[in-house]
Design a protein around this motif. Structure first.
Motif, PDB file in Angstrom:
ATOM      1  N   UNK A  33       7.871 -20.783 -45.896  1.00  0.00           N
ATOM      2  CA  UNK A  33       9.203 -20.364 -46.193  1.00  0.00           C
ATOM      3  C   UNK A  33       9.837 -20.236 -47.636  1.00  0.00           C
ATOM      4  N   UNK A  34       9.160 -20.628 -48.435  1.00  0.00           N
ATOM      5  CA  UNK A  34       9.406 -20.505 -49.551  1.00  0.00           C
ATOM      6  C   UNK A  34       8.883 -18.953 -50.080  1.00  0.00           C
ATOM      7  N   UNK A  35       7.808 -18.495 -49.442  1.00  0.00           N
ATOM      8  CA  UNK A  35       7.463 -17.335 -49.994  1.00  0.00           C
ATOM      9  C   UNK A  35       8.108 -16.258 -49.164  1.00  0.00           C
ATOM     10  N   UNK A  36       9.139 -16.571 -48.297  1.00  0.00           N
ATOM     11  CA  UNK A  36       9.971 -15.750 -47.460  1.00  0.00           C
ATOM     12  C   UNK A  36       9.299 -15.144 -46.154  1.00  0.00           C
ATOM     13  N   UNK A  38       8.355 -14.356 -42.455  1.00  0.00           N
ATOM     14  CA  UNK A  38       9.331 -14.511 -41.102  1.00  0.00           C
ATOM     15  C   UNK A  38       9.186 -15.362 -40.462  1.00  0.00           C
ATOM     16  N   UNK A  39       8.032 -16.147 -40.346  1.00  0.00           N
ATOM     17  CA  UNK A  39       8.077 -17.322 -39.310  1.00  0.00           C
ATOM     18  C   UNK A  39       6.804 -17.762 -39.473  1.00  0.00           C
ATOM     19  N   UNK A  40       6.469 -19.044 -38.795  1.00  0.00           N
ATOM     20  CA  UNK A  40       5.312 -19.812 -38.579  1.00  0.00           C
ATOM     21  C   UNK A  40       5.453 -20.797 -37.381  1.00  0.00           C
ATOM     22  N   UNK A  41       4.310 -21.158 -36.963  1.00  0.00           N
ATOM     23  CA  UNK A  41       4.237 -21.969 -35.769  1.00  0.00           C
ATOM     24  C   UNK A  41       3.272 -23.073 -35.932  1.00  0.00           C
ATOM     25  N   UNK A  42       3.857 -24.324 -36.014  1.00  0.00           N
ATOM     26  CA  UNK A  42       3.095 -25.357 -36.184  1.00  0.00           C
ATOM     27  C   UNK A  42       2.764 -26.207 -34.684  1.00  0.00           C
ATOM     28  N   UNK A  43       1.409 -26.426 -34.496  1.00  0.00           N
ATOM     29  CA  UNK A  43       1.277 -27.109 -33.206  1.00  0.00           C
ATOM     30  C   UNK A  43       0.438 -28.519 -33.541  1.00  0.00           C
ATOM     31  N   UNK A  44       0.574 -29.179 -32.626  1.00  0.00           N
ATOM     32  CA  UNK A  44      -0.159 -30.575 -32.735  1.00  0.00           C
ATOM     33  C   UNK A  44      -0.977 -30.646 -31.594  1.00  0.00           C
ATOM     34  N   UNK A  45      -2.450 -30.931 -31.616  1.00  0.00           N
ATOM     35  CA  UNK A  45      -3.186 -31.000 -30.710  1.00  0.00           C
ATOM     36  C   UNK A  45      -3.607 -32.685 -30.380  1.00  0.00           C
ATOM     37  N   UNK A  46      -3.974 -32.578 -29.212  1.00  0.00           N
ATOM     38  CA  UNK A  46      -4.444 -33.991 -28.507  1.00  0.00           C
ATOM     39  C   UNK A  46      -5.909 -34.317 -29.206  1.00  0.00           C
TER      40      UNK A  46
END
Length: 109
Positions: A33-36, A38-46
């Motif tokens: 976000x700080x580097x500008x 356009x998006x990121x996706x965070x996934x949590x796995x089992x």
């Protein structure tokens, strides 16, 4: 359709891994976000396991060992900036970097 070449960078870590006072996954998300970016996706796995072959999983009582992955679709320049920052901050985290073509379908208004 407009498209650009870049990289899909995916980081793999665990919920309990930290950089300073923050979870590495949160730190990476804030950095993107700080580097500008356009998006990121965070996934949590089992469940998952790493090179140490130890099984990491989400348990009902304890979630600190839960596997986490963060994916970014970024340009080559953004990728260079990201890895320069990781090196400068001494962050050690496993990643996969794959060349991609990215864009948005449909008309742009």
């Amino acid at each position: 359709m407009n498209s650009v070449n870049g990289y899909l960078v995916t980081f793999y870590t665990q919920q309990d891994r930290r950089h300073g006072h923050q979870q590495i996954s949160e730190w990476l998300m804030d950095l993107a976000r700080d580097l500008g970016f356009e998006g990121a996706t965070l996934n949590v796995a089992t469940e998952g396991f790493g090179r140490d072959r130890k099984l990491h999983s989400a348990h009902f009582i304890e979630l600190s060992d839960m596997p986490v992955q963060l994916s970014l679709a970024i340009t080559e320049q953004e990728c260079n900036t990201l890895f320069e920052r990781l090196e400068a901050d001494g962050v050690q985290v496993f990643f996969i970097k794959v060349p991609i073509e990215m864009g948005t379908s449909g008309r742009h208004s």
